[in-house]
Design a protein around this motif. Structure first.
Motif, PDB file in Angstrom:
ATOM      1  N   CYS A   2      39.929   9.085   4.861  1.00 45.94           N
ATOM      2  CA  CYS A   2      41.250   9.652   4.601  1.00 45.94           C
ATOM      3  C   CYS A   2      41.104  11.167   4.423  1.00 45.94           C
ATOM      4  O   CYS A   2      40.296  11.626   3.618  1.00 45.94           O
ATOM      5  CB  CYS A   2      41.849   9.011   3.354  1.00 45.94           C
ATOM      6  SG  CYS A   2      43.539   9.490   3.003  1.00 45.94           S
ATOM      7  N   ASN A   3      41.909  11.955   5.152  1.00 50.42           N
ATOM      8  CA  ASN A   3      41.574  13.363   5.261  1.00 50.42           C
ATOM      9  C   ASN A   3      42.696  14.320   4.897  1.00 50.42           C
ATOM     10  O   ASN A   3      42.583  15.097   3.966  1.00 50.42           O
ATOM     11  CB  ASN A   3      41.070  13.648   6.688  1.00 50.42           C
ATOM     12  CG  ASN A   3      40.364  14.959   6.818  1.00 50.42           C
ATOM     13  OD1 ASN A   3      40.682  15.932   6.160  1.00 50.42           O
ATOM     14  ND2 ASN A   3      39.367  15.014   7.690  1.00 50.42           N
TER      15      ASN A   3
ATOM     16  N   CYS B  30      44.930  13.291  -0.332  1.00 49.54           N
ATOM     17  CA  CYS B  30      44.125  12.444   0.551  1.00 49.54           C
ATOM     18  C   CYS B  30      42.701  12.463   0.006  1.00 49.54           C
ATOM     19  O   CYS B  30      42.023  13.491   0.067  1.00 49.54           O
ATOM     20  CB  CYS B  30      44.157  12.962   1.981  1.00 49.54           C
ATOM     21  SG  CYS B  30      45.658  12.564   2.883  1.00 49.54           S
ATOM     22  N   ASP B  31      42.291  11.343  -0.542  1.00 52.16           N
ATOM     23  CA  ASP B  31      40.959  11.236  -1.116  1.00 52.16           C
ATOM     24  C   ASP B  31      40.061  10.504  -0.128  1.00 52.16           C
ATOM     25  O   ASP B  31      40.360   9.379   0.276  1.00 52.16           O
ATOM     26  CB  ASP B  31      41.015  10.491  -2.449  1.00 52.16           C
ATOM     27  CG  ASP B  31      39.706  10.540  -3.208  1.00 52.16           C
ATOM     28  OD1 ASP B  31      38.721   9.946  -2.730  1.00 52.16           O
ATOM     29  OD2 ASP B  31      39.664  11.180  -4.279  1.00 52.16           O
ATOM     30  N   ALA B  32      38.965  11.144   0.268  1.00 53.96           N
ATOM     31  CA  ALA B  32      38.087  10.597   1.296  1.00 53.96           C
ATOM     32  C   ALA B  32      37.522   9.240   0.910  1.00 53.96           C
ATOM     33  O   ALA B  32      37.188   8.434   1.780  1.00 53.96           O
ATOM     34  CB  ALA B  32      36.940  11.573   1.573  1.00 53.96           C
ATOM     35  N   GLU B  33      37.427   8.961  -0.377  1.00 53.28           N
ATOM     36  CA  GLU B  33      36.823   7.716  -0.845  1.00 53.28           C
ATOM     37  C   GLU B  33      37.838   6.705  -1.356  1.00 53.28           C
ATOM     38  O   GLU B  33      37.575   5.499  -1.326  1.00 53.28           O
ATOM     39  CB  GLU B  33      35.805   8.029  -1.951  1.00 53.28           C
ATOM     40  CG  GLU B  33      34.672   8.927  -1.489  1.00 53.28           C
ATOM     41  CD  GLU B  33      33.766   9.368  -2.626  1.00 53.28           C
ATOM     42  OE1 GLU B  33      33.965   8.886  -3.769  1.00 53.28           O
ATOM     43  OE2 GLU B  33      32.858  10.181  -2.377  1.00 53.28           O
TER      44      GLU B  33
ATOM     45  N   ASP C 219      43.278   9.209   9.113  1.00 57.31           N
ATOM     46  CA  ASP C 219      42.030   8.511   8.806  1.00 57.31           C
ATOM     47  C   ASP C 219      41.086   8.937   9.922  1.00 57.31           C
ATOM     48  O   ASP C 219      41.206   8.494  11.062  1.00 57.31           O
ATOM     49  CB  ASP C 219      42.270   7.003   8.798  1.00 57.31           C
ATOM     50  CG  ASP C 219      41.063   6.213   8.313  1.00 57.31           C
ATOM     51  OD1 ASP C 219      40.232   6.800   7.588  1.00 57.31           O
ATOM     52  OD2 ASP C 219      40.962   5.018   8.638  1.00 57.31           O
ATOM     53  N   SER C 220      40.172   9.853   9.614  1.00 58.88           N
ATOM     54  CA  SER C 220      39.459  10.597  10.658  1.00 58.88           C
ATOM     55  C   SER C 220      38.553   9.748  11.532  1.00 58.88           C
ATOM     56  O   SER C 220      38.360  10.047  12.710  1.00 58.88           O
ATOM     57  CB  SER C 220      38.631  11.722  10.022  1.00 58.88           C
ATOM     58  OG  SER C 220      39.472  12.665   9.406  1.00 58.88           O
ATOM     59  N   SER C 221      37.992   8.701  10.971  1.00 57.68           N
ATOM     60  CA  SER C 221      37.034   7.885  11.713  1.00 57.68           C
ATOM     61  C   SER C 221      37.084   6.457  11.197  1.00 57.68           C
ATOM     62  O   SER C 221      37.283   6.223   9.997  1.00 57.68           O
ATOM     63  CB  SER C 221      35.618   8.454  11.538  1.00 57.68           C
ATOM     64  OG  SER C 221      34.635   7.596  12.094  1.00 57.68           O
ATOM     65  N   ALA C 222      36.911   5.504  12.103  1.00 58.89           N
ATOM     66  CA  ALA C 222      36.842   4.100  11.698  1.00 58.89           C
ATOM     67  C   ALA C 222      35.413   3.681  11.371  1.00 58.89           C
ATOM     68  O   ALA C 222      35.180   2.551  10.932  1.00 58.89           O
ATOM     69  CB  ALA C 222      37.397   3.213  12.808  1.00 58.89           C
TER      70      ALA C 222
ATOM     71  N   ASP D  37      45.116   2.343   0.363  1.00 60.56           N
ATOM     72  CA  ASP D  37      43.673   2.385   0.625  1.00 60.56           C
ATOM     73  C   ASP D  37      43.330   1.637   1.908  1.00 60.56           C
ATOM     74  O   ASP D  37      42.167   1.479   2.266  1.00 60.56           O
ATOM     75  CB  ASP D  37      42.864   1.842  -0.557  1.00 60.56           C
ATOM     76  CG  ASP D  37      43.279   0.428  -0.961  1.00 60.56           C
ATOM     77  OD1 ASP D  37      43.998  -0.241  -0.181  1.00 60.56           O
ATOM     78  OD2 ASP D  37      42.884  -0.011  -2.055  1.00 60.56           O
ATOM     79  N   SER D  38      44.375   1.178   2.593  1.00 58.92           N
ATOM     80  CA  SER D  38      44.238   0.597   3.921  1.00 58.92           C
ATOM     81  C   SER D  38      45.518   0.907   4.680  1.00 58.92           C
ATOM     82  O   SER D  38      46.524   1.313   4.091  1.00 58.92           O
ATOM     83  CB  SER D  38      44.002  -0.921   3.845  1.00 58.92           C
ATOM     84  OG  SER D  38      45.140  -1.566   3.286  1.00 58.92           O
TER      85      SER D  38
END
Length: 345
Positions: free
Chosen positions: A134-135, A104-107, A149-152, A124-125
């Motif tokens: 993505c966490n 899980c890559d945050a970017e 996905d921790s936050s929108a 990526d979506s």
């Protein structure tokens, strides 16, 4: 306070729009004696930091990712080599049945990486929305991926803003890596974070960092799809979760003990807006000490292992393998390991 908040909103540099909530009183949990956490064996990361999560591959080798985008594997204890560079910020790491790594890559989103350094984007979506934070993930026996996905609104680097805002925009998502299809298992999560699967695959749990709790989603049975609270009012701030071990334990990393000041500000959006705009050095800072919980299948705490102040911290990842607990950290310059406790009776 309304006038003050309106003024602060005009001066705001963060985009934070807090809502009032009431934090439950922190529970009194007596930790198990864990002096080994104060003298944890540390394996330094060369020219890198932030091994946020840890996994152990089929050959017993530790795998982690750091804040410079690199994925590392310890082919021998204390001796890391670079497996790949994701070009982003790798967080959660899982080992797939074929030996490849799920990251899980945050970017960049959900990635699959092989030991030759090839990086493939799986998502990526999800469910019609881009992945913002993505966490962490867990992988079922059938290869289906469950990830957060921790936050929108806020990136992983801006996680404090999401916690201060407390609007609950995190998601738990299911991904079929063969078809690429995604579906939403839970939304409205207060910074959805660690993900763990039960040993029989009947349910998945997801940590809500901002809610001090862990939620459960039934995957089979008469209540399939039901979202319920599995463990609530935890004594610390939950981060990554490891799937259930053969001994029946879900290991949960606690970023820190509960922060009294943060809880006191919960009903006061204006104060949290002020806190969000303070310079980093002046913002509430968590207590630095190692702490991990072991929960059984019903969500009951059966292990509470805490080190002293200054022990390896903040602990954001934990994994049990071969009699060891391996620890990762969002900001440390090393991974760590301590002997795992004997199974609880």
């Amino acid at each position: 306070m309304g006038f003050v908040r309106d003024v602060l909103a005009r001066l705001d540099r963060t985009g934070v729009d807090p809502v009032a909530w009431k934090a439950p009183p922190a529970p009194h949990v007596i930790p198990d004696p864990a002096p080994e956490f104060d003298a944890a064996e540390r394996w330094s990361m060369p020219d890198a930091k932030g091994p946020e999560d840890v996994a152990v591959d089929h050959d017993g080798r530790l795998v982690t990712g750091t804040d410079d985008g690199r994925l590392w594997r310890f082919d021998e204890p204390g001796r890391p080599t670079v497996v790949a560079d994701t070009g982003g910020r790798p967080l959660g790491v899982e080992v797939l049945d074929d030996g490849r790594y799920l990251v899980c890559d945050a970017e960049r989103g959900v990635l699959r990486v092989d030991d030759r350094g090839r990086v493939e984007t799986l998502a990526d979506s999800a469910v019609g929305q881009p992945l913002v934070a993505c966490n962490n993930s867990a992988v079922g026996r059938d290869g289906i991926i469950y990830f957060t996905d921790s936050s929108a609104k806020f990136s992983i680097a801006e996680h404090r803003y999401d916690l201060l805002e407390h609007r609950g925009t995190g998601r738990l998502i299911r991904l079929d890596p063969v078809t690429g299809e995604t579906d939403l298992l839970a939304d409205g999560l207060q910074f959805g974070n660690g993900v763990g699967l039960s040993a029989d695959g009947s349910f998945v749990v997801v940590a809500e960092t901002g809610g001090y709790r862990i939620r459960r989603v039934d995957l089979t049975g008469p209540n399939v799809g039901r979202v319920s609270t599995w463990a609530e009012n935890l004594p610390g701030i939950p981060d990554n979760v490891a799937s259930q071990t053969p001994a029946g334990i879900f290991w949960v990393a606690l970023y820190s003990p509960r922060m009294r000041l943060l809880d006191m500000m919960a009903p006061h959006p204006t104060l949290r807006l002020v806190a969000a705009n303070l310079p980093g050095w002046a913002q509430p800072d968590p207590e630095q000490r190692a702490w991990v919980l072991g929960l059984d299948g019903s969500g009951t705490i059966v292990h509470s292992l805490r080190g002293g102040k200054g022990s390896y911290s903040p602990v954001t990842g934990v994994r049990e393998a071969d009699g060891w607990l391996y620890l990762g950290s969002l900001s440390a310059d090393a991974v760590a390991r301590v002997r795992a406790p004997r199974p609880a009776v």
